[in-house]
Motif scaffolding. Structure first.
Motif, PDB file in Angstrom:
ATOM      1  N   GLY A  99       0.817  -1.218   0.000  1.00  0.00           N
ATOM      2  CA  GLY A  99       0.000   0.000   0.000  1.00  0.00           C
ATOM      3  C   GLY A  99       0.844   1.259   0.000  1.00  0.00           C
ATOM      4  O   GLY A  99       0.542   2.225  -0.718  1.00  0.00           O
ATOM      5  N   VAL A 100       1.910   1.264   0.796  1.00  0.00           N
ATOM      6  CA  VAL A 100       2.805   2.423   0.823  1.00  0.00           C
ATOM      7  C   VAL A 100       3.488   2.591  -0.533  1.00  0.00           C
ATOM      8  O   VAL A 100       3.628   3.707  -1.040  1.00  0.00           O
ATOM      9  CB  VAL A 100       3.831   2.281   1.970  1.00  0.00           C
ATOM     10  N   SER A 101       3.923   1.485  -1.141  1.00  0.00           N
ATOM     11  CA  SER A 101       4.575   1.557  -2.453  1.00  0.00           C
ATOM     12  C   SER A 101       3.619   2.093  -3.514  1.00  0.00           C
ATOM     13  O   SER A 101       4.008   2.923  -4.355  1.00  0.00           O
ATOM     14  CB  SER A 101       5.079   0.180  -2.874  1.00  0.00           C
ATOM     15  N   ILE A 102       2.384   1.642  -3.493  1.00  0.00           N
ATOM     16  CA  ILE A 102       1.392   2.142  -4.455  1.00  0.00           C
ATOM     17  C   ILE A 102       1.138   3.632  -4.237  1.00  0.00           C
ATOM     18  O   ILE A 102       1.049   4.403  -5.199  1.00  0.00           O
ATOM     19  CB  ILE A 102       0.090   1.325  -4.351  1.00  0.00           C
ATOM     20  N   ALA A 103       1.045   4.049  -2.975  1.00  0.00           N
ATOM     21  CA  ALA A 103       0.826   5.469  -2.685  1.00  0.00           C
ATOM     22  C   ALA A 103       2.004   6.315  -3.162  1.00  0.00           C
ATOM     23  O   ALA A 103       1.807   7.405  -3.729  1.00  0.00           O
ATOM     24  CB  ALA A 103       0.588   5.667  -1.189  1.00  0.00           C
ATOM     25  N   LEU A 104       3.240   5.840  -2.953  1.00  0.00           N
ATOM     26  CA  LEU A 104       4.410   6.586  -3.416  1.00  0.00           C
ATOM     27  C   LEU A 104       4.460   6.653  -4.941  1.00  0.00           C
ATOM     28  O   LEU A 104       4.796   7.698  -5.518  1.00  0.00           O
ATOM     29  CB  LEU A 104       5.688   5.955  -2.871  1.00  0.00           C
ATOM     30  N   ALA A 105       4.138   5.547  -5.609  1.00  0.00           N
ATOM     31  CA  ALA A 105       4.135   5.541  -7.075  1.00  0.00           C
ATOM     32  C   ALA A 105       3.071   6.496  -7.610  1.00  0.00           C
ATOM     33  O   ALA A 105       3.323   7.249  -8.568  1.00  0.00           O
ATOM     34  CB  ALA A 105       3.897   4.126  -7.586  1.00  0.00           C
ATOM     35  N   PHE A 106       1.912   6.489  -7.007  1.00  0.00           N
ATOM     36  CA  PHE A 106       0.837   7.394  -7.420  1.00  0.00           C
ATOM     37  C   PHE A 106       1.256   8.849  -7.226  1.00  0.00           C
ATOM     38  O   PHE A 106       1.011   9.702  -8.076  1.00  0.00           O
ATOM     39  CB  PHE A 106      -0.434   7.070  -6.631  1.00  0.00           C
ATOM     40  N   SER A 107       1.916   9.137  -6.101  1.00  0.00           N
ATOM     41  CA  SER A 107       2.391  10.499  -5.835  1.00  0.00           C
ATOM     42  C   SER A 107       3.441  10.911  -6.856  1.00  0.00           C
ATOM     43  O   SER A 107       3.457  12.059  -7.310  1.00  0.00           O
ATOM     44  CB  SER A 107       2.984  10.591  -4.431  1.00  0.00           C
ATOM     45  N   ALA A 108       4.344   9.988  -7.232  1.00  0.00           N
ATOM     46  CA  ALA A 108       5.367  10.298  -8.230  1.00  0.00           C
ATOM     47  C   ALA A 108       4.732  10.586  -9.593  1.00  0.00           C
ATOM     48  O   ALA A 108       5.175  11.497 -10.306  1.00  0.00           O
ATOM     49  CB  ALA A 108       6.357   9.142  -8.336  1.00  0.00           C
ATOM     50  N   VAL A 109       3.699   9.854  -9.961  1.00  0.00           N
ATOM     51  CA  VAL A 109       3.012  10.096 -11.233  1.00  0.00           C
ATOM     52  C   VAL A 109       2.342  11.462 -11.223  1.00  0.00           C
ATOM     53  O   VAL A 109       2.425  12.218 -12.199  1.00  0.00           O
ATOM     54  CB  VAL A 109       1.988   8.969 -11.514  1.00  0.00           C
ATOM     55  N   ILE A 110       1.698  11.800 -10.125  1.00  0.00           N
ATOM     56  CA  ILE A 110       1.044  13.115 -10.020  1.00  0.00           C
ATOM     57  C   ILE A 110       2.084  14.224 -10.089  1.00  0.00           C
ATOM     58  O   ILE A 110       1.897  15.234 -10.780  1.00  0.00           O
ATOM     59  CB  ILE A 110       0.213  13.210  -8.727  1.00  0.00           C
ATOM     60  N   TYR A 111       3.214  14.050  -9.399  1.00  0.00           N
ATOM     61  CA  TYR A 111       4.272  15.065  -9.428  1.00  0.00           C
ATOM     62  C   TYR A 111       4.818  15.226 -10.843  1.00  0.00           C
ATOM     63  O   TYR A 111       5.009  16.356 -11.321  1.00  0.00           O
ATOM     64  CB  TYR A 111       5.399  14.681  -8.468  1.00  0.00           C
ATOM     65  N   GLY A 112       5.080  14.121 -11.527  1.00  0.00           N
ATOM     66  CA  GLY A 112       5.584  14.200 -12.897  1.00  0.00           C
ATOM     67  C   GLY A 112       4.599  14.877 -13.833  1.00  0.00           C
ATOM     68  O   GLY A 112       4.995  15.688 -14.687  1.00  0.00           O
ATOM     69  N   PHE A 113       3.318  14.564 -13.677  1.00  0.00           N
ATOM     70  CA  PHE A 113       2.285  15.197 -14.502  1.00  0.00           C
ATOM     71  C   PHE A 113       2.249  16.700 -14.256  1.00  0.00           C
ATOM     72  O   PHE A 113       2.180  17.492 -15.198  1.00  0.00           O
ATOM     73  CB  PHE A 113       0.925  14.568 -14.204  1.00  0.00           C
ATOM     74  N   GLN A 114       2.305  17.110 -12.993  1.00  0.00           N
ATOM     75  CA  GLN A 114       2.279  18.536 -12.676  1.00  0.00           C
ATOM     76  C   GLN A 114       3.524  19.236 -13.198  1.00  0.00           C
ATOM     77  O   GLN A 114       3.455  20.359 -13.705  1.00  0.00           O
ATOM     78  CB  GLN A 114       2.167  18.748 -11.171  1.00  0.00           C
ATOM     79  N   LYS A 115       4.666  18.569 -13.054  1.00  0.00           N
ATOM     80  CA  LYS A 115       5.916  19.163 -13.518  1.00  0.00           C
ATOM     81  C   LYS A 115       5.904  19.334 -15.032  1.00  0.00           C
ATOM     82  O   LYS A 115       6.395  20.333 -15.558  1.00  0.00           O
ATOM     83  CB  LYS A 115       7.078  18.263 -13.087  1.00  0.00           C
TER      84      LYS A 115
END
Length: 162
Positions: A99-115
């Motif tokens: 669950g933590v790994s999925i949350a971190l991956a999701f956060s990284a995708v959102i950050y990359g999209f925003q960037k």
């Protein structure tokens, strides 16, 4: 004001009488290492089969007359798990790490999209050419002669102090 208080007291008294009475077995049973002997049994009296009820009657007598299997059966009527079963690993850590790994991956995708698509481009002052020109300007105007940029520049040799 007094009639309002009487009305609220009557209403509260009528609600108290309508609440269902909770008995001893309505408590939720839970095996916990920090509270090893809960005050209620695992199996309710109403859920016992006829063999179990006969064993409960036999329990009141001499325990030396009980077999090992009967003692285990009596234990299972009172408790769901033994201490070793409660301490056994459950594998729950795998779900937590996943669950933590999925949350971190999701956060990284959102950050990359925003960037990539949302955040504005960096200002021109962040370019290396601009920063080099700014440093030359600070040296030229002798900015910070005691502890700043000018204190680290040797004006006679036109190079950084060593």
């Amino acid at each position: 004001m007094a009639s309002l208080m009487r009305l609220s007291v009557r209403r509260a008294a009528s609600n108290v009488s309508k609440t269902p009475k909770r008995n001893f077995h309505d408590k939720l049973y839970a095996d916990r290492l920090d509270y090893p002997a809960p005050n209620c049994r695992f199996m309710k009296e109403a859920d016992l089969s006829s063999d179990m009820q006969a064993l409960k009657v036999k329990e009141r007598g001499d325990w030396k007359a009980l077999s090992q299997a009967e003692k285990k059966e009596l234990y299972r009527m009172s408790f769901n798990k033994t201490y070793s079963e409660m301490r056994a690993p459950t594998g729950e850590w795998k779900y937590i790490i996943g669950g933590v790994s999925i949350a971190l991956a999701f956060s990284a995708v959102i950050y990359g999209f925003q960037k990539a698509y949302i955040s504005p481009p960096l200002p021109h002052t962040m370019s290396p050419e601009w920063q080099e020109a700014q440093l030359r300007r600070e040296i030229a105007i002798r900015n910070g002669p005691v502890t700043g940029t000018a204190s680290k520049w040797d004006y006679e040799k036109n190079e950084w102090k060593k």
